[in-house]
Enzyme design. Structure first.
Site, PDB file in Angstrom:
ATOM      1  N   ASP A  97       6.376   8.532  72.903  1.00 22.07           N
ATOM      2  CA  ASP A  97       4.922   8.386  72.829  1.00 22.07           C
ATOM      3  C   ASP A  97       4.395   8.222  71.411  1.00 22.07           C
ATOM      4  O   ASP A  97       3.244   8.559  71.121  1.00 22.07           O
ATOM      5  CB  ASP A  97       4.280   9.613  73.476  1.00 22.07           C
ATOM      6  CG  ASP A  97       4.893  10.904  72.947  1.00 22.07           C
ATOM      7  OD1 ASP A  97       5.435  10.886  71.826  1.00 22.07           O
ATOM      8  OD2 ASP A  97       4.847  11.928  73.655  1.00 22.07           O
ATOM      9  N   GLU A 119      12.073   8.224  78.569  1.00 25.40           N
ATOM     10  CA  GLU A 119      11.218   9.427  78.586  1.00 25.40           C
ATOM     11  C   GLU A 119       9.816   9.076  79.089  1.00 25.40           C
ATOM     12  O   GLU A 119       8.799   9.391  78.482  1.00 25.40           O
ATOM     13  CB  GLU A 119      11.147  10.105  77.218  1.00 25.40           C
ATOM     14  CG  GLU A 119      10.669  11.544  77.262  1.00 25.40           C
ATOM     15  CD  GLU A 119      10.563  12.188  75.887  1.00 25.40           C
ATOM     16  OE1 GLU A 119       9.576  11.976  75.180  1.00 25.40           O
ATOM     17  OE2 GLU A 119      11.522  12.899  75.502  1.00 25.40           O
ATOM     18  N   GLU A 133      -0.580  11.219  71.304  1.00 26.85           N
ATOM     19  CA  GLU A 133       0.591  10.871  72.124  1.00 26.85           C
ATOM     20  C   GLU A 133       0.269  10.711  73.605  1.00 26.85           C
ATOM     21  O   GLU A 133       0.868   9.872  74.279  1.00 26.85           O
ATOM     22  CB  GLU A 133       1.690  11.932  71.945  1.00 26.85           C
ATOM     23  CG  GLU A 133       2.358  11.935  70.569  1.00 26.85           C
ATOM     24  CD  GLU A 133       1.563  12.663  69.497  1.00 26.85           C
ATOM     25  OE1 GLU A 133       0.492  13.253  69.819  1.00 26.85           O
ATOM     26  OE2 GLU A 133       1.981  12.653  68.328  1.00 26.85           O
ATOM     27  N   HIS A 214       4.170  20.378  63.456  1.00 28.86           N
ATOM     28  CA  HIS A 214       3.709  19.118  62.863  1.00 28.86           C
ATOM     29  C   HIS A 214       2.581  18.431  63.624  1.00 28.86           C
ATOM     30  O   HIS A 214       2.118  17.374  63.221  1.00 28.86           O
ATOM     31  CB  HIS A 214       4.888  18.129  62.770  1.00 28.86           C
ATOM     32  CG  HIS A 214       5.333  17.601  64.091  1.00 28.86           C
ATOM     33  ND1 HIS A 214       4.710  16.545  64.719  1.00 28.86           N
ATOM     34  CD2 HIS A 214       6.303  18.009  64.942  1.00 28.86           C
ATOM     35  CE1 HIS A 214       5.302  16.316  65.881  1.00 28.86           C
ATOM     36  NE2 HIS A 214       6.265  17.193  66.039  1.00 28.86           N
ATOM     37  N   ARG A 216      -0.556  16.686  65.038  1.00 25.10           N
ATOM     38  CA  ARG A 216      -1.810  16.271  64.407  1.00 25.10           C
ATOM     39  C   ARG A 216      -3.005  17.075  64.920  1.00 25.10           C
ATOM     40  O   ARG A 216      -3.925  17.363  64.150  1.00 25.10           O
ATOM     41  CB  ARG A 216      -2.067  14.780  64.652  1.00 25.10           C
ATOM     42  CG  ARG A 216      -1.272  13.885  63.728  1.00 25.10           C
ATOM     43  CD  ARG A 216      -1.432  12.430  64.086  1.00 25.10           C
ATOM     44  NE  ARG A 216      -0.561  11.613  63.260  1.00 25.10           N
ATOM     45  CZ  ARG A 216      -0.977  10.910  62.207  1.00 25.10           C
ATOM     46  NH1 ARG A 216      -2.230  10.913  61.856  1.00 25.10           N
ATOM     47  NH2 ARG A 216      -0.114  10.194  61.499  1.00 25.10           N
ATOM     48  N   HIS A 246       8.129  19.903  58.037  1.00 28.57           N
ATOM     49  CA  HIS A 246       7.932  18.462  58.278  1.00 28.57           C
ATOM     50  C   HIS A 246       7.393  17.813  57.000  1.00 28.57           C
ATOM     51  O   HIS A 246       6.655  18.438  56.229  1.00 28.57           O
ATOM     52  CB  HIS A 246       6.916  18.326  59.422  1.00 28.57           C
ATOM     53  CG  HIS A 246       6.844  16.976  60.058  1.00 28.57           C
ATOM     54  ND1 HIS A 246       6.190  15.913  59.464  1.00 28.57           N
ATOM     55  CD2 HIS A 246       7.314  16.503  61.239  1.00 28.57           C
ATOM     56  CE1 HIS A 246       6.268  14.846  60.268  1.00 28.57           C
ATOM     57  NE2 HIS A 246       6.954  15.182  61.347  1.00 28.57           N
TER      58      HIS A 246
HETATM   59  C1  UD1 Z   1       4.871  11.177  64.294  1.00 29.49           C
HETATM   60  C2  UD1 Z   1       4.383  10.810  65.709  1.00 29.49           C
HETATM   61  C3  UD1 Z   1       4.472  12.022  66.622  1.00 29.49           C
HETATM   62  C4  UD1 Z   1       5.849  12.646  66.586  1.00 29.49           C
HETATM   63  C5  UD1 Z   1       6.225  12.959  65.144  1.00 29.49           C
HETATM   64  C6  UD1 Z   1       7.639  13.476  65.083  1.00 29.49           C
HETATM   65  C7  UD1 Z   1       2.596   9.154  65.911  1.00 29.49           C
HETATM   66  C8  UD1 Z   1       1.151   8.896  65.906  1.00 29.49           C
HETATM   67  N1  UD1 Z   1       2.982  10.417  65.652  1.00 29.49           N
HETATM   68  O1  UD1 Z   1       3.939  12.119  63.760  1.00 29.49           O
HETATM   69  O2  UD1 Z   1       4.194  11.613  67.961  1.00 29.49           O
HETATM   70  O3  UD1 Z   1       5.830  13.838  67.347  1.00 29.49           O
HETATM   71  O4  UD1 Z   1       6.147  11.751  64.362  1.00 29.49           O
HETATM   72  O5  UD1 Z   1       7.916  14.081  63.873  1.00 29.49           O
HETATM   73  O6  UD1 Z   1       3.367   8.260  66.128  1.00 29.49           O
HETATM   74  N2  UD1 Z   1       6.327  11.520  56.161  1.00 29.49           N
HETATM   75  C9  UD1 Z   1       7.220  11.367  55.114  1.00 29.49           C
HETATM   76  N3  UD1 Z   1       8.539  11.148  55.400  1.00 29.49           N
HETATM   77  C10 UD1 Z   1       9.016  11.121  56.647  1.00 29.49           C
HETATM   78  C11 UD1 Z   1       8.108  11.297  57.708  1.00 29.49           C
HETATM   79  C12 UD1 Z   1       6.780  11.484  57.452  1.00 29.49           C
HETATM   80  O7  UD1 Z   1       6.829  11.407  53.959  1.00 29.49           O
HETATM   81  O8  UD1 Z   1      10.229  10.944  56.834  1.00 29.49           O
HETATM   82  C13 UD1 Z   1       4.888  11.729  55.869  1.00 29.49           C
HETATM   83  C14 UD1 Z   1       4.193  10.456  55.365  1.00 29.49           C
HETATM   84  O9  UD1 Z   1       3.229  10.827  54.410  1.00 29.49           O
HETATM   85  C15 UD1 Z   1       3.525   9.935  56.633  1.00 29.49           C
HETATM   86  C16 UD1 Z   1       3.110  11.230  57.301  1.00 29.49           C
HETATM   87  O10 UD1 Z   1       4.215  12.105  57.072  1.00 29.49           O
HETATM   88  O11 UD1 Z   1       2.411   9.123  56.350  1.00 29.49           O
HETATM   89  C17 UD1 Z   1       2.781  11.128  58.764  1.00 29.49           C
HETATM   90  O12 UD1 Z   1       3.773  10.411  59.488  1.00 29.49           O
HETATM   91  P1  UD1 Z   1       3.392   9.755  60.906  1.00 29.49           P
HETATM   92  O13 UD1 Z   1       4.597   9.099  61.457  1.00 29.49           O
HETATM   93  O14 UD1 Z   1       2.143   8.958  60.793  1.00 29.49           O
HETATM   94  O15 UD1 Z   1       2.987  10.963  61.822  1.00 29.49           O
HETATM   95  P2  UD1 Z   1       3.715  12.290  62.192  1.00 29.49           P
HETATM   96  O16 UD1 Z   1       2.678  13.340  62.046  1.00 29.49           O
HETATM   97  O17 UD1 Z   1       5.003  12.422  61.494  1.00 29.49           O
HETATM   98  N1  UDP Z   2      14.749  18.307  64.197  1.00 25.27           N
HETATM   99  C1  UDP Z   2      15.673  18.063  63.181  1.00 25.27           C
HETATM  100  N2  UDP Z   2      15.456  18.659  61.964  1.00 25.27           N
HETATM  101  C2  UDP Z   2      14.399  19.470  61.713  1.00 25.27           C
HETATM  102  C3  UDP Z   2      13.464  19.696  62.760  1.00 25.27           C
HETATM  103  C4  UDP Z   2      13.662  19.093  63.991  1.00 25.27           C
HETATM  104  O1  UDP Z   2      16.653  17.353  63.362  1.00 25.27           O
HETATM  105  O2  UDP Z   2      14.286  19.975  60.598  1.00 25.27           O
HETATM  106  C5  UDP Z   2      14.944  17.639  65.490  1.00 25.27           C
HETATM  107  C6  UDP Z   2      14.903  18.512  66.715  1.00 25.27           C
HETATM  108  O3  UDP Z   2      16.190  18.988  67.052  1.00 25.27           O
HETATM  109  C7  UDP Z   2      14.355  17.583  67.789  1.00 25.27           C
HETATM  110  C8  UDP Z   2      13.496  16.621  66.998  1.00 25.27           C
HETATM  111  O4  UDP Z   2      13.867  16.740  65.641  1.00 25.27           O
HETATM  112  O5  UDP Z   2      15.388  16.830  68.406  1.00 25.27           O
HETATM  113  C9  UDP Z   2      12.055  16.932  67.181  1.00 25.27           C
HETATM  114  O6  UDP Z   2      11.300  16.185  66.287  1.00 25.27           O
HETATM  115  P1  UDP Z   2       9.787  16.527  65.984  1.00 25.27           P
HETATM  116  O7  UDP Z   2       9.520  17.969  66.251  1.00 25.27           O
HETATM  117  O8  UDP Z   2       9.509  15.998  64.629  1.00 25.27           O
HETATM  118  O9  UDP Z   2       9.011  15.587  67.019  1.00 25.27           O
HETATM  119  P2  UDP Z   2       8.558  15.771  68.547  1.00 25.27           P
HETATM  120  O10 UDP Z   2       9.748  16.093  69.357  1.00 25.27           O
HETATM  121  O11 UDP Z   2       7.501  16.836  68.569  1.00 25.27           O
HETATM  122  O12 UDP Z   2       7.959  14.445  68.871  1.00 25.27           O
END
Ligand code: UD1
Ligand code: UDP
Length: 371
Positions: A97, A119, A133, A214, A216, A246
Site C-alpha cells: 500500500d 498482499e 495507505e 514510523h 505518518r 526509521h
Molecule cells: C513509506 C510508506 C509507508 C511504509 C513505510 C515503510 C508511503 C506514502 N509511505 O513511509 O506506507 O509503511 O515507507 O517504512 O508510501 N528516508 C531516508 N532513507 C530511507 C528511507 C526514508 O532518508 O532509506 C527519509 C527521507 O527523508 C524520505 C522520508 O524518510 O523523504 C520519508 O520516506 P517516504 O517513503 O516518503 O515515507 P515513509 O514515511 O518512509
Molecule cells: N525491519 C528491518 N529493520 C528495521 C526495522 C524493520 O529490517 O530496523 C523490517 C521488519 O522486519 C519488517 C519491515 O522492516 O519486515 C517493516 O517495515 P516498516 O515497519 O518500515 O514498514 P511497514 O511494514 O509498516 O509498512
C-alpha cells in the site's frame, strides 16, 4: 513463450515481501523476470537488495529528503510509466500500500497491462489510519487483475467490495517466506546477525523490548506520546529498549530529542533484515506501529503491542499475540507493564501462531502468474 514479469517496489517492507517472489521468478523458465526499484527509500531499500542479492534492471532513485506525498507521487508515476514503455511486460507486480505500489498499478493500468497485487485486501476501514495507505491499497484493489490475499479475512474484504471473486486467491503473506529464508541464512552464517553482540552484552540480564515507529498519522502528537511512553518504561531497571530508528526525519528528530542518552534505551540505525530478525528473537516483546512487524512477531511467538488506533491485520489480534494499544502514553506504559509484571498475561500472548502464511506464498503467486 515465457511471461515477462516486471516487479516494482521502492520501500523496505515491499523489498522484504517481494524478494521471495523475485527469487521464485528468477529460477523459473516460465518467466522473464525484471525488477524496477523506485528508490522511494534509499538506504533502507538497499539494505534489503544486498541481503537478497537482487540487482534491479531499473532504479528511479526518486527519494528526496522529507518528500511530500504529491511530489513523490508525480515522480513515481511518470518514472514507472517510462520503464513500462521500455519493458512492455505481460504483468506488473506490486505489493502492499505504499506510494510506489499505487503508482506502479496506476501506470500499468494506463497502459492496459494487468496488475498482480501482492498482499491484497487489507483494510482498516478508516481512510486516516493508516494514512495514506488505506486509500493506496483501495485504489490498487480497483485496478488489479489478480489479488493475492494473504488470508481469508483479506479475501473476504475484497469480495465485500464486489471484486470479481475469480480474480481473488488466498496465497498467504510472502513475509513468512522472507522470514524463513533469512532465518535459514542466519543458521548457516550466524555472523550475518552478529552485530548486536555489544548491545546484548551491555543489556545482559535485562529483558529486551524492541521498538519501531514510523507512521505518518502518528507524526507530531503521536510520536511525542510514543517517546514519552518509552522514557517512562525505561525508568524500570529490569528492561532495556532497543529502537532502530526509521530514517524519516519526522521520526528521528523527535526520538533523538526525547530519548538520546538514556541508560536503558539504545537508539540505533535501521537494522538490516537479519539483524532485525535477531532483535525479534532476543526481545521479550515488541512495541511498534509497523505493519510487517505485526505479521512477523506472531510467527515468532513474540507479544506485540501495536501503537495504532486501528489495524488492517486483525489476525494477529485474534490469535492473541498482538494487542492494539493506540498512542496514548499512559495506555502504552500500562500494557507494557502488565506484560512485564504478570507472567500469566505474558504467557497468554507469547504463543507462536502463523495466521499470515506457511512460507510458500511466493511459489503460489508464481504459479498464478504462469497460469
Ligand atoms: C513509506 C510508506 C509507508 C511504509 C513505510 C515503510 C508511503 C506514502 N509511505 O513511509 O506506507 O509503511 O515507507 O517504512 O508510501 N528516508 C531516508 N532513507 C530511507 C528511507 C526514508 O532518508 O532509506 C527519509 C527521507 O527523508 C524520505 C522520508 O524518510 O523523504 C520519508 O520516506 P517516504 O517513503 O516518503 O515515507 P515513509 O514515511 O518512509
Ligand atoms: N525491519 C528491518 N529493520 C528495521 C526495522 C524493520 O529490517 O530496523 C523490517 C521488519 O522486519 C519488517 C519491515 O522492516 O519486515 C517493516 O517495515 P516498516 O515497519 O518500515 O514498514 P511497514 O511494514 O509498516 O509498512
Amino acid at each position: 513463450m515465457a511471461r515477462r514479469i516486471l516487479t516494482v517496489f521502492g520501500t523496505r517492507p515491499e523489498a522484504i515481501k517481494l524478494f521471495p517472489l523475485v527469487h521464485a521468478l528468477e529460477g523459473d523458465n516460465r518467466f522473464v523476470s525484471r525488477v524496477c526499484v523506485t528508490g522511494q527509500h534509499r538506504g533502507m531499500l538497499d539494505q534489503v537488495l544486498e541481503i537478497a542479492g537482487i540487482a534491479p534492471g531499473h532504479d528511479l532513485d526518486v527519494m528526496q529528503p522529507d518528500q511530500s506525498l504529491d511530489a513523490l507521487t508525480a515522480r513515481l508515476l511518470t518514472g514507472i510509466g517510462q520503464v513500462l514503455d521500455v519493458e512492455q511486460p505481460d504483468w506488473v507486480v506490486v505489493q502492499g500500500d505504499t506510494a510506489t505500489a499505487m503508482c506502479g498499478a496506476l501506470a500499468a493500468y494506463y497502459r492496459k497491462i494487468p496488475v498482480a497485487h501482492v498482499e491484497a485486501g487489507l483494510r482498516s476501514g478508516n481512510i486516516h489510519h493508516p494514512w495514506p495507505e488505506e486509500i493506496n491499497r483501495r485504489i490498487i484493489g480497483t485496478m488489479a487483475a489478480l489479488h493475492c490475499a494473504p488470508t481469508e479475512t483479506a479475501a473476504e474484504a475484497l469480495r465485500r467490495e464486489n471484486v470479481d471473486p475469480a480474480t481473488i486467491r488466498v496465497t498467504g503473506n510472502t513475509v513468512i517466506d522472507a522470514l524463513h529464508w533469512v532465518a535459514a541464512r542466519i543458521r548457516s552464517r550466524p555472523e550475518l546477525a552478529g552485530g548486536l553482540a555489544d548491545l546484548e552484552a551491555r543489556f545482559a540480564g535485562k529483558r529486551i523490548i524492541g521498538v519501531t515507529s514510523h507512521r505518518r498519522e502518528n507524526f507530531g502528537e503521536g510520536m511525542q506520546a510514543i517517546a514519552d511512553a518509552i522514557r517512562r518504561i525505561a525508568t524500570r531497571g529490569d528492561v532495556a529498549l532497543i529502537f532502530p530508528v526509521h530514517l524519516n526525519p519526522n521520526v528521528r528528530s523527535v526520538m533523538q530529542a526525547e530519548l538520546s542518552g538514556l541508560d536503558n534505551v539504545a537508539l540505533i540505525e535501521p537494522l538490516d533484515y537479519p539483524h532485525f530478525v535477531r532483535l525479534l528473537d532476543i526481545c521479550t516483546l515488541m512495541l511498534t506501529d509497523s505493519g510487517g512487524v505485526q505479521e512477523e512477531a506472531p510467527a515468532l511467538g513474540k507479544p506485540v503491542l501495536v501503537m495504532r488506533e486501528t489495524t488492517e491485520r486483525p489476525e494477529g489480534v485474534a490469535a492473541g499475540t498482538a494487542r492494539l494499544v493506540g498512542t496514548d502514553a499512559a495506555r502504552i506504559v500500562a500494557e507494557a507493564t502488565r506484560l512485564l509484571d504478570d507472567a500469566q498475561a505474558y504467557a497468554e500472548m507469547a504463543r507462536a501462531h502463523n495466521p499470515f502464511g506457511d512460507g510458500k506464498s511466493a511459489r503460489r503467486i508464481a504459479d498464478l502468474l504462469a497460469g
